[in-house]
Design an enzyme around this catalytic site. Structure first.
Site, PDB file in Angstrom:
ATOM      1  N   PRO A   2       1.271   4.443  -1.753  1.00 20.93           N
ATOM      2  CA  PRO A   2       2.463   4.755  -2.553  1.00 20.93           C
ATOM      3  C   PRO A   2       3.080   6.086  -2.131  1.00 20.93           C
ATOM      4  CG  PRO A   2       0.701   3.983  -3.945  1.00 20.93           C
ATOM      5  CD  PRO A   2       0.112   4.174  -2.580  1.00 20.93           C
ATOM      6  N   GLU A   3       4.388   6.115  -2.078  1.00 24.28           N
ATOM      7  CA  GLU A   3       5.107   7.316  -1.671  1.00 24.28           C
ATOM      8  C   GLU A   3       5.942   7.808  -2.853  1.00 24.28           C
ATOM      9  OE1 GLU A   3       7.096   6.611   2.076  1.00 24.28           O
ATOM     10  OE2 GLU A   3       5.667   5.049   2.577  1.00 24.28           O
ATOM     11  N   LYS A  54       3.294  13.078  -4.593  1.00 24.21           N
ATOM     12  CA  LYS A  54       2.653  11.814  -4.985  1.00 24.21           C
ATOM     13  C   LYS A  54       1.657  11.988  -6.128  1.00 24.21           C
ATOM     14  CE  LYS A  54       2.909  10.420  -0.156  1.00 24.21           C
ATOM     15  NZ  LYS A  54       2.190   9.899   1.005  1.00 24.21           N
ATOM     16  N   ARG A 272      -0.181   5.298  12.287  1.00 23.83           N
ATOM     17  CA  ARG A 272       0.619   4.574  11.303  1.00 23.83           C
ATOM     18  C   ARG A 272       1.609   3.630  11.983  1.00 23.83           C
ATOM     19  NH1 ARG A 272       0.318   6.861   6.318  1.00 23.83           N
ATOM     20  NH2 ARG A 272       0.823   4.719   5.717  1.00 23.83           N
TER      21      ARG A 272
END
Ligand SMILES: [Zn+2]
Length: 282
Positions: A2-3, A54, A272
């Site tokens: 989650p960002e 976050k 990534r």
């Protein structure tokens, strides 16, 4: 992971459902995810919910706060009177609530409950005094964030001091808070920048394009309630919708909608998944 848009969506949901509720009990099933004394939370009324990049922070009336990093698979699910008709739980809430992945249960007055689920258990919940929240090591070292203190001047400064690939520089939480992989991919496509170019090689125009693009994609992310990868769900148990609206992220092998001259390619940068249009992002 989650960002900023996902965590902001959770924050908005928690604020909507929790404010005004009083905590009547706290049950910790998995001590690994919880630190601090749960008892001090009992009797505290929830005043508000803040976000630091976050990290979430639930503030109580009694001088204590609950600081939370949901990491990869943490989920907050609210059930209670502030949710008129609870929607069906997403399949991403593995095991339901309460279930075998429910590690903390916050009982609330008026029949409300806040469940914390976390399949991978990388997330953490910490009880701290509200006045000491800013001193938490994780929060203290966060860089300025979009929609917060990250002005274009600061953004320029961060980029010009880094010789690392721009995508990696953009995702360094100690330099800029809240931008993770999905939104970095989309912002770089939107501003037509190759993720591998050194951050300090961007022209002033490109720096500005990227700054605007970062804000734009994060706003879109918030508008769609975040992106449901892995386990992300909103506090009423629904999925976000941004994954259906990504610009570059996840489009490997699909044609670029802007130039119509190439298909997106995927490679790994800094571990990534990185999606680029080889024509637009030369
Ligand atoms: Zn293109």
């Amino acid at each position: 992971m989650p960002e900023l848009p996902e965590v902001e969506t959770i924050r908005q949901g928690l604020e909507k459902y929790l404010v005004g509720h009083k905590i009547t009990d706290v049950k910790v099933n998995a001590p690994k995810v919880f630190s601090g004394e749960p008892k001090v939370l009992i009797g505290g009324k929830i005043k508000g919910v803040r976000r630091f990049a976050k990290v979430l922070c639930i503030d109580l009336s009694n001088g204590y706060s609950i600081v939370v990093h949901i990491k990869l698979t943490g989920q907050f699910i609210y059930r209670g009177p502030n949710l008129k008709s609870p929607p069906d739980l997403s399949k991403k809430v593995v095991g339901g609530v309460p279930g075998k992945h429910t590690h903390v249960v916050f009982s609330l007055d008026r029949g409300g409950t806040l469940y914390y689920n976390d399949v991978r258990r990388f997330g953490w919940i910490k009880v701290v005094r509200t006045k000491e929240v800013g001193e938490e090591p994780f929060i203290k070292k966060l860089g300025p964030e979009p929609f917060g203190k990250l002005t274009f001047e600061l953004f320029k400064g961060v980029l010009s001091k880094s010789g690392r690939p721009i995508k990696i520089a953009l995702m360094d939480q100690e330099k800029i808070g809240g931008v993770g992989n999905i939104y970095a991919n989309d912002a770089l496509w939107l501003s037509k920048i190759n993720p591998k170019v050194p951050a300090n090689s961007l022209t002033l125009d490109k720096q500005k394009d990227l700054y605007d693009a970062v804000l734009k994609v994060l706003k879109e992310g918030i508008k769609y309630g975040g992106s449901s990868e892995l386990a992300y769900v909103t506090p009423d148990g629904k999925e976000g919708q941004y994954q259906k609206h990504t610009l570059a992220y996840g489009w490997e092998g699909e044609p670029c909608e802007r130039c119509h001259k190439a298909k997106f390619v995927k490679y790994f940068l800094g571990g990534r998944g990185t999606y680029v249009c080889p024509v637009c992002q030369k």
